[in-house]
Design an enzyme around this catalytic site. Structure first.
Site, short mmCIF file in Angstrom:
data_model
loop_
_atom_site.label_atom_id
_atom_site.label_comp_id
_atom_site.label_asym_id
_atom_site.label_seq_id
_atom_site.Cartn_x
_atom_site.Cartn_y
_atom_site.Cartn_z
N TRP A 101 0.83 -1.21 0.00
CA TRP A 101 0.00 0.00 0.00
C TRP A 101 0.86 1.25 0.00
O TRP A 101 0.54 2.23 -0.68
CB TRP A 101 -0.97 0.00 1.17
CG TRP A 101 -1.95 -1.14 1.09
CD1 TRP A 101 -2.06 -2.19 1.96
CD2 TRP A 101 -2.92 -1.38 0.07
NE1 TRP A 101 -3.05 -3.05 1.53
CE2 TRP A 101 -3.59 -2.58 0.38
CE3 TRP A 101 -3.29 -0.69 -1.10
CZ2 TRP A 101 -4.61 -3.10 -0.42
CZ3 TRP A 101 -4.30 -1.22 -1.90
CH2 TRP A 101 -4.94 -2.41 -1.55
N ASP A 171 -1.80 6.63 6.41
CA ASP A 171 -2.82 5.70 5.91
C ASP A 171 -3.09 4.70 7.04
O ASP A 171 -2.26 3.84 7.32
CB ASP A 171 -2.28 5.00 4.66
CG ASP A 171 -3.23 3.92 4.14
OD1 ASP A 171 -4.31 3.71 4.74
OD2 ASP A 171 -2.87 3.27 3.14
N LYS A 195 -12.25 -2.03 6.52
CA LYS A 195 -11.51 -3.01 7.33
C LYS A 195 -11.95 -2.97 8.79
O LYS A 195 -12.38 -3.97 9.31
CB LYS A 195 -10.01 -2.77 7.19
CG LYS A 195 -9.49 -3.46 5.95
CD LYS A 195 -8.55 -2.67 5.14
CE LYS A 195 -8.32 -3.35 3.80
NZ LYS A 195 -7.59 -2.50 2.88
C1 LIG Z 1 -7.04 -1.96 1.89
C2 LIG Z 1 -6.02 -0.89 2.02
C3 LIG Z 1 -5.94 0.17 1.11
C4 LIG Z 1 -6.83 0.26 -0.11
O1 LIG Z 1 -8.08 0.68 0.25
P1 LIG Z 1 -9.23 0.95 -0.85
O2 LIG Z 1 -10.33 1.42 0.01
O3 LIG Z 1 -9.50 -0.35 -1.52
O4 LIG Z 1 -8.74 1.97 -1.78
C5 LIG Z 1 -4.99 1.13 1.33
N1 LIG Z 1 -4.16 1.09 2.38
C6 LIG Z 1 -4.20 0.09 3.28
C7 LIG Z 1 -3.26 0.07 4.44
C8 LIG Z 1 -5.13 -0.94 3.13
O5 LIG Z 1 -5.16 -1.95 4.02
#
Ligand SMILES: *Cc1c(COP(=O)(O)O)cnc(C)c1O
Length: 359
Positions: A101, A171, A195
């Site tokens: 990511w 993030d 998540k």
């Molecule tokens: C799942 C994830 C993403 C991507 O998220 P989307 O909502 O599918 O764009 C980005 N960063 C992390 C750490 C993730 O676990």
């Protein structure tokens, strides 16, 4: 509810059963409104109460200071990979590369300016995080970007990197609200909802107000944080149903003791799994360095891929779904977010013990 199974999916992921039941009750008519939240105007008083209530509860959970805005956007964390540099990168920015990511975030930032890789563990297969002493930070950088929990590799920061006066951007898609964090250390925090907070579709952004002064009027409207902040996330139609469910999840967290209680539970749940892995005479091996292990995504291996496949198949037959590691790294991964029941972790450990004995 008897046909619900243990869902170890990395995302979209398990939601609290109470939340799903409440949503079910509200499905046809939300609290006397005569319609589902899915069907109502995002400009209605009823929806205004829902989105404001969600924000209020989130502020309470995280003690968000008054000089921060809370935004509910769309496009996933992935759109944030672009919006962050488009709004805030003036020439150059620092990125810590800790996994797939982070790399995607770096890819987009490179379209906007110069990316300094302030630290990376790519050569070690991302099985650990760079230490503070390994970071090569640029005091002139527009910001420092890092990923708090690496969903695929199973590593997680225990504390934020120290970055001095440079704005810190994170993030937090896969560990948002797993514990209390000090929001004031950050300039921007963002997370896809699916998540640890709700259904896919909504992206949470917590942003310090002074950062909004950097957003250029030349940007396309939707990409400009300042527009979303000025319009209280209602510049266009927001992901209204996802926001409603996120609000229910925030209420569920508050009702269950808030983030300190949740963190205690998360430490306990992950502890059971890691303790057993470490005491399995090497049959199971943790994939990430011990000091950087994630409480959310427990990654591990078996002696060979055949046994890994066998375990995944037998687990599924026994009601444990989603244990296959990400296709890019293999192995196994048990994602045990806030809503994942303690009993499910205890049952998985017992299943792993039995599997070892049989094999
Ligand atoms: C799942 C994830 C993403 C991507 O998220 P989307 O909502 O599918 O764009 C980005 N960063 C992390 C750490 C993730 O676990």
């Amino acid at each position: 509810m008897s046909d619900r199974i243990y869902n170890f999916s990395a995302g979209p992921a398990v939601l609290p059963e109470e939340v799903l039941k409440e949503a079910q009750e509200d499905m046809l008519s939300y609290k006397g409104a005569g319609m589902s939240v899915m069907e109502m105007s995002h400009r209605s008083k009823t929806f205004d109460d829902i989105i404001k209530g969600a924000e209020r509860d989130l502020r309470e959970l995280l003690d968000i200071p008054n000089n921060y805005k809370v935004l509910f956007l769309q496009g996933g964390a992935t759109l944030q990979f672009s919006m962050i540099p488009l709004n805030f990168m003036q020439g150059k920015a620092d990125y810590v590369n800790t996994g797939a990511w982070s790399k995607k975030a770096i890819k987009e930032a490179k379209r906007v300016g110069t990316v300094n890789i302030a630290g990376s563990t790519e050569e070690e297969g991302f099985n650990r995080l760079p230490k503070q002493s390994e970071l090569n930070l640029d005091p002139e950088a527009s910001y420092v970007h890092f990923t708090s929990n690496n969903t695929i590799f199973g590593t997680q920061y225990k504390t934020e990197p120290e970055v001095g006066d440079v704005p810190l951007i994170c993030d937090t898609s896969s560990d948002m609200l797993h514990k209390k964090i000090d929001v004031s250390k950050y300039a921007v925090i963002y997370a896809g909802a699916q998540k640890n907070m709700g259904p896919a579709g909504a992206t949470l952004v917590i942003i310090r107000e002074d950062m909004l002064e950097r957003c250029s009027d030349d940007l396309h409207t939707y990409l400009n944080y300042k527009i979303h902040a000025d319009k209280d996330s209602l510049y266009n139609t927001p992901p209204s149903y996802s926001i409603y469910i996120m609000g229910l999840v925030y209420k569920w967290l508050l009702k269950n003791g808030g983030l300190d209680a949740m963190y205690k539970r998360n430490v306990e749940k992950a502890g059971w799994l890691y303790d057993y892995i470490d005491n399995s005479d090497g049959f199971y091996r943790g994939a990430a360095a011990k000091e950087d292990r994630s409480l959310m995504n427990v990654t591990f291996r078996l002696p060979n891929e055949e046994l890994e496949k066998k375990l995944i198949a037998e687990a599924l037959e026994n009601g444990f779904s989603g244990l296959k590691g990400h296709r890019s790294v293999g192995g196994l991964r048990a994602s045990i977010y806030n809503a994942f029941p303690s009993q499910g972790v205890a049952d998985l450990v017992q299943f792993m013990k039995d599997f070892k004995a049989r094999n």
